[in-house]
Structures are given as C-alpha cells and as structure tokens.
Enzyme design. Structure first.
Site, short mmCIF file in Angstrom:
data_model
loop_
_atom_site.label_atom_id
_atom_site.label_comp_id
_atom_site.label_asym_id
_atom_site.label_seq_id
_atom_site.Cartn_x
_atom_site.Cartn_y
_atom_site.Cartn_z
N ASN A 27 0.87 -1.18 0.00
CA ASN A 27 0.00 0.00 0.00
C ASN A 27 0.90 1.23 0.00
O ASN A 27 1.46 1.59 1.03
CB ASN A 27 -0.89 -0.03 1.25
CG ASN A 27 -1.70 1.25 1.41
OD1 ASN A 27 -1.82 2.04 0.47
ND2 ASN A 27 -2.24 1.47 2.60
N LYS A 47 0.13 4.28 -0.39
CA LYS A 47 -0.54 5.50 0.10
C LYS A 47 -0.27 6.64 -0.89
O LYS A 47 -0.22 6.40 -2.09
CB LYS A 47 -0.07 5.81 1.51
CG LYS A 47 -0.14 4.57 2.42
CD LYS A 47 0.09 4.86 3.85
CE LYS A 47 -0.03 3.56 4.63
NZ LYS A 47 0.00 3.73 6.05
N HIS A 83 -9.52 1.51 4.76
CA HIS A 83 -8.21 1.65 5.41
C HIS A 83 -8.36 2.65 6.55
O HIS A 83 -9.15 3.60 6.46
CB HIS A 83 -7.18 2.14 4.39
CG HIS A 83 -5.80 2.18 4.98
ND1 HIS A 83 -5.37 3.23 5.74
CD2 HIS A 83 -4.79 1.27 4.97
CE1 HIS A 83 -4.13 2.97 6.17
NE2 HIS A 83 -3.76 1.79 5.70
N GLU A 115 -6.78 5.11 7.45
CA GLU A 115 -6.64 6.53 7.09
C GLU A 115 -7.90 7.06 6.41
O GLU A 115 -8.25 8.23 6.54
CB GLU A 115 -5.39 6.71 6.20
CG GLU A 115 -4.12 6.61 7.06
CD GLU A 115 -2.94 5.95 6.38
OE1 GLU A 115 -2.87 5.94 5.14
OE2 GLU A 115 -2.06 5.45 7.11
N GLU A 173 -5.49 -4.24 10.86
CA GLU A 173 -4.43 -3.25 11.00
C GLU A 173 -4.69 -2.41 12.25
O GLU A 173 -5.48 -1.45 12.20
CB GLU A 173 -4.39 -2.32 9.79
CG GLU A 173 -4.08 -3.02 8.49
CD GLU A 173 -3.52 -2.04 7.47
OE1 GLU A 173 -2.38 -2.21 7.06
OE2 GLU A 173 -4.22 -1.08 7.12
N GLY A 177 2.46 2.82 10.55
CA GLY A 177 3.44 3.88 10.32
C GLY A 177 4.14 4.35 11.58
O GLY A 177 4.79 5.39 11.58
N SER A 214 3.35 -1.55 10.42
CA SER A 214 4.81 -1.65 10.59
C SER A 214 5.37 -3.04 10.29
O SER A 214 6.30 -3.50 10.94
CB SER A 214 5.22 -1.17 11.99
OG SER A 214 4.83 0.18 12.17
#
Ligand code: PGA
Length: 251
Positions: free
Chosen positions: A10, A12, A96, A98, A167, A173, A213
């Site tokens: 991914n 992003k 996701h 985000e 996730e 991240g 991560s």
C-alpha cells in the site's frame, strides 16, 4: 489449513508516475517465489502505467487504495470500481484506517462500497482495526466486531472475493508492530466471527492479512501464526529491496 500467502503493498500517497516506473525497473529484475500472491496498490495516477508493466510480468497483480460506492455519476474527485476493472485492477482496499480516521468514512458508507465492489470482479480488502485508546480501554473486540458487521448474509456468495486485513491503528506507520501473539489473537477472533456467520468452509478459505509496521525483520514471525495469511505493507513496500525481502520471508 494452509492458505496461499498474500502480500499487498500500500503505497498510500507516495510514488507518482516517475517514481512508480523507477520502482518497477528495480522490482521486475527480482526473482519472486511462486507460491505467494503479490499485489501493489499505487496512487490512482500510477495505476494505468503500472498495469501495463504488471501485465507483462503476470506474477504481480494491481490494486487500488480506494474507490467509490457508486458505479458512476456526480461524485467529483471519486473513482468507480468499474473504472478500476477497466484497467485490469484486481484488488481494492476498503476502509483503510486513514480513510476512516482522516476522511471520516463510516461503517455505513463502507458497507455501501463493499456491496458495490463485491458485485464487480474485484477482490475487496476490507481493513479493520482499533485505535490505541480503544485497545487500552479493552474495546478491541467490540470495535472489530462492529467493523465486521458491514458483512451481511447478502455477501455469502461473494466471500471468495473478500480478504480481511487487521491493522491496529496504533501500529500503522509508527514502527510499533503488534506482537505476533497480539495479531494472532485478533485474527483468530475474526476467523471465528466469519465461521459463526458464514460457516466453517468460508472461514477456512478466507485470507486474513496483518498490517502495521510490517517489515522484513518481523515477517517470518508474523507469518508463522496460524491465522495470519499475509501482510498489508505500507512504508516497507516503497523500496523494491525491502518489499522483495518481505515477499521472500512470507513463504
Ligand atoms: P505501515 O502501513 O506498514 O507503514 O505501518 C500499513 C498500512 O497502513 O497499510
């Protein structure tokens, strides 16, 4: 039961067309193991070019990071799942963290997207995960259950085109990976939930990914867990070397 590993990159909002081409120049030189499915989700503007390169190497499929819930219409700035099919995209991420936390996508909206995507030929990768404060207050399973509730009996026939990615938001991240035991516990919960709702056969064939991560160093341990069938990789997928190492360590 062993399911075929699935490793998804991914990117992003990283790697425009020029950088995507550079990545592919390095990546296509690498030898990949055969018994793993690999997907790259670049930004929308790189999809078409990447699709042309990937159609030549076959071993890697193309994925999108998002799409809209409707097939077409007055939705400025949105991309339809049908447009993704048209450029040979095979996978699409839905929900996701985000999208949920920065762009306020709700479970109700994500359910509409999921229904739409599952009526196309695309494979939907539904992302779920709790925040740090939700975990600290013991709400992890309630949150995951609520996010999974977008799946209804109406989806039973299309479940072979569904992947679920766990996730934990606190691990994305941050360099703070969930321990293999923490990840396995939630993966097991998800598989049991699917089994109770859709039956044993569906639960056993469903691929569950871990994301947050993930890197070459922790891939083997995560992948050794019974219910972890693959990884959704952000930062460590941006360089061909580290993404390739993850793919090799996953089998
Ligand atoms: P990360 O991102 O690997 O950089 O933590 C994973 C993701 O957000 O899908």
């Amino acid at each position: 039961m062993k399911r075929k590993p699935l490793i998804i990159a991914n990117w992003k909002m990283n790697h425009g067309v020029e950088d995507s081409i550079k990545f592919m120049a390095g990546f296509t030189k690498k030898k990949l193991p055969e018994n793993v499915d690999v997907v790259i989700c670049p930004p929308f503007t790189s999809l078409y070019t990447m699709g042309i390169t990937l159609s030549e190497i076959k071993a890697v499929a193309l994925g999108a990071q998002n799409c809209h819930a409707e097939a077409s219409g007055a939705f400025t700035g949105e991309i339809s799942a049908n447009f993704l099919e048209e450029i040979e995209c095979k996978y699409v991420l839905i929900g996701h963290s985000e999208r949920r936390h920065i762009f306020n996508e709700t479970d109700e909206f994500l359910q509409k997207k999921l229904i739409h995507v599952l009526h196309t030929s695309l494979i939907a990768v539904l992302c779920v995960g709790e925040t740090e404060s939700e975990r600290d207050s013991g709400k992890t399973f309630d949150i995951i259950r609520k996010q999974l509730n977008v799946l209804t009996m109406e989806h039973t026939d299309e479940l072979s085109r569904l992947v679920i990615a766990y996730e934990p938001v606190w691990a994305i991240g941050t360099g703070k990976t969930a321990t293999p035991a923490q990840a396995q516990e939630v993966h097991h919960f998800i598989r049991k939930w699917v089994q109770e709702k859709f039956g044993l056969a569906r639960a056993q064939e469903l691929r569950l990914l871990y994301g947050g991560s993930a890197k070459p160093d922790n891939t083997r341990e995560l992948m050794s867990q019974e219910d972890i069938d693959g990884l959704l990789v952000g930062g460590a997928s941006l360089k061909a070397d580290s993404f390739c190492d993850i793919i090799h360590c996953s089998v």
